[in-house]
Write a protein that holds these residues in place. Structure first.
Motif, PDB file in Angstrom:
ATOM      1  N   THR A  55      54.792  -7.392  32.994  1.00 33.58           N
ATOM      2  CA  THR A  55      53.418  -7.236  32.531  1.00 33.58           C
ATOM      3  C   THR A  55      53.046  -5.773  32.715  1.00 33.58           C
ATOM      4  O   THR A  55      53.703  -5.049  33.479  1.00 33.58           O
ATOM      5  CB  THR A  55      52.449  -8.119  33.339  1.00 33.58           C
ATOM      6  N   LEU A  56      52.002  -5.340  32.034  1.00 34.09           N
ATOM      7  CA  LEU A  56      51.557  -3.959  32.229  1.00 34.09           C
ATOM      8  C   LEU A  56      51.118  -3.749  33.667  1.00 34.09           C
ATOM      9  O   LEU A  56      51.284  -2.669  34.227  1.00 34.09           O
ATOM     10  CB  LEU A  56      50.423  -3.614  31.269  1.00 34.09           C
ATOM     11  N   TRP A  57      50.548  -4.784  34.266  1.00 36.63           N
ATOM     12  CA  TRP A  57      50.108  -4.671  35.652  1.00 36.63           C
ATOM     13  C   TRP A  57      51.305  -4.412  36.577  1.00 36.63           C
ATOM     14  O   TRP A  57      51.249  -3.537  37.446  1.00 36.63           O
ATOM     15  CB  TRP A  57      49.382  -5.949  36.069  1.00 36.63           C
ATOM     16  N   ALA A  60      52.624  -0.899  35.913  1.00 40.26           N
ATOM     17  CA  ALA A  60      51.709   0.097  36.474  1.00 40.26           C
ATOM     18  C   ALA A  60      51.822   0.136  37.992  1.00 40.26           C
ATOM     19  O   ALA A  60      51.821   1.214  38.596  1.00 40.26           O
ATOM     20  CB  ALA A  60      50.281  -0.216  36.046  1.00 40.26           C
ATOM     21  N   ARG A  71      44.477  -0.385  38.020  1.00 38.16           N
ATOM     22  CA  ARG A  71      43.702  -0.628  36.790  1.00 38.16           C
ATOM     23  C   ARG A  71      43.628   0.625  35.927  1.00 38.16           C
ATOM     24  O   ARG A  71      43.720   0.552  34.702  1.00 38.16           O
ATOM     25  CB  ARG A  71      42.294  -1.113  37.140  1.00 38.16           C
ATOM     26  N   VAL A  74      47.021   1.085  34.221  1.00 41.00           N
ATOM     27  CA  VAL A  74      47.138   0.170  33.080  1.00 41.00           C
ATOM     28  C   VAL A  74      46.347   0.723  31.897  1.00 41.00           C
ATOM     29  O   VAL A  74      46.834   0.740  30.759  1.00 41.00           O
ATOM     30  CB  VAL A  74      46.657  -1.251  33.453  1.00 41.00           C
ATOM     31  N   HIS A  75      45.147   1.210  32.161  1.00 36.17           N
ATOM     32  CA  HIS A  75      44.327   1.799  31.091  1.00 36.17           C
ATOM     33  C   HIS A  75      45.023   3.010  30.477  1.00 36.17           C
ATOM     34  O   HIS A  75      45.057   3.156  29.243  1.00 36.17           O
ATOM     35  CB  HIS A  75      42.952   2.187  31.640  1.00 36.17           C
ATOM     36  N   CYS A  78      47.864   1.882  28.238  1.00 34.13           N
ATOM     37  CA  CYS A  78      47.341   1.337  26.977  1.00 34.13           C
ATOM     38  C   CYS A  78      46.872   2.456  26.051  1.00 34.13           C
ATOM     39  O   CYS A  78      47.139   2.430  24.849  1.00 34.13           O
ATOM     40  CB  CYS A  78      46.198   0.360  27.248  1.00 34.13           C
ATOM     41  N   ALA A  85      46.709  -4.767  26.512  1.00 28.84           N
ATOM     42  CA  ALA A  85      47.515  -5.223  27.642  1.00 28.84           C
ATOM     43  C   ALA A  85      48.388  -6.418  27.278  1.00 28.84           C
ATOM     44  O   ALA A  85      49.449  -6.620  27.852  1.00 28.84           O
ATOM     45  CB  ALA A  85      46.621  -5.572  28.825  1.00 28.84           C
TER      46      ALA A  85
END
Length: 100
Positions: A55-57, A60, A71, A74-75, A78, A85
């Protein structure tokens, strides 16, 4: 017949000349290429291939420095890759910002 000009305010004339000179200097240095960024100020990225279950989480969290909010990372991912996401798929390659 030329009319003689008279400077009404030396202060305003001085300010005007400073602005004109700064504008000319800025334009000349831009044209000459003195206002270009060097590689030290450019962002650096790492290419990461998405694997099954990623996952992107999790990506990251893996690549973020300890003092960076996940967070925000992740931003940044993106924004860099112009994705949402939930738009990632296994085998896809994305760019992850390298933080100093």
């Amino acid at each position: 017949m030329m009319r003689k000009m008279r400077i009404a305010s030396k202060f305003r004339f001085t300010i005007f000349m400073v602005i004109v000179l700064l504008t000319v200097f800025t334009a000349a240095s831009t044209i000459a290429g003195f206002n270009t960024a060097n590689s030290l100020s450019m962002d650096q990225y790492r290419c990461v291939e998405i694997e099954s279950g990623d996952t992107l989480w999790s990506i990251a969290a893996e690549y973020a420095p300890d003092n960076q909010d996940v967070r925000q990372v992740v931003h940044d991912i993106c924004e860099t890759n112009d994705i949402q996401a939930n738009d990632i798929a296994s085998g896809q390659k994305i760019l992850v910002p390298v933080y100093d």
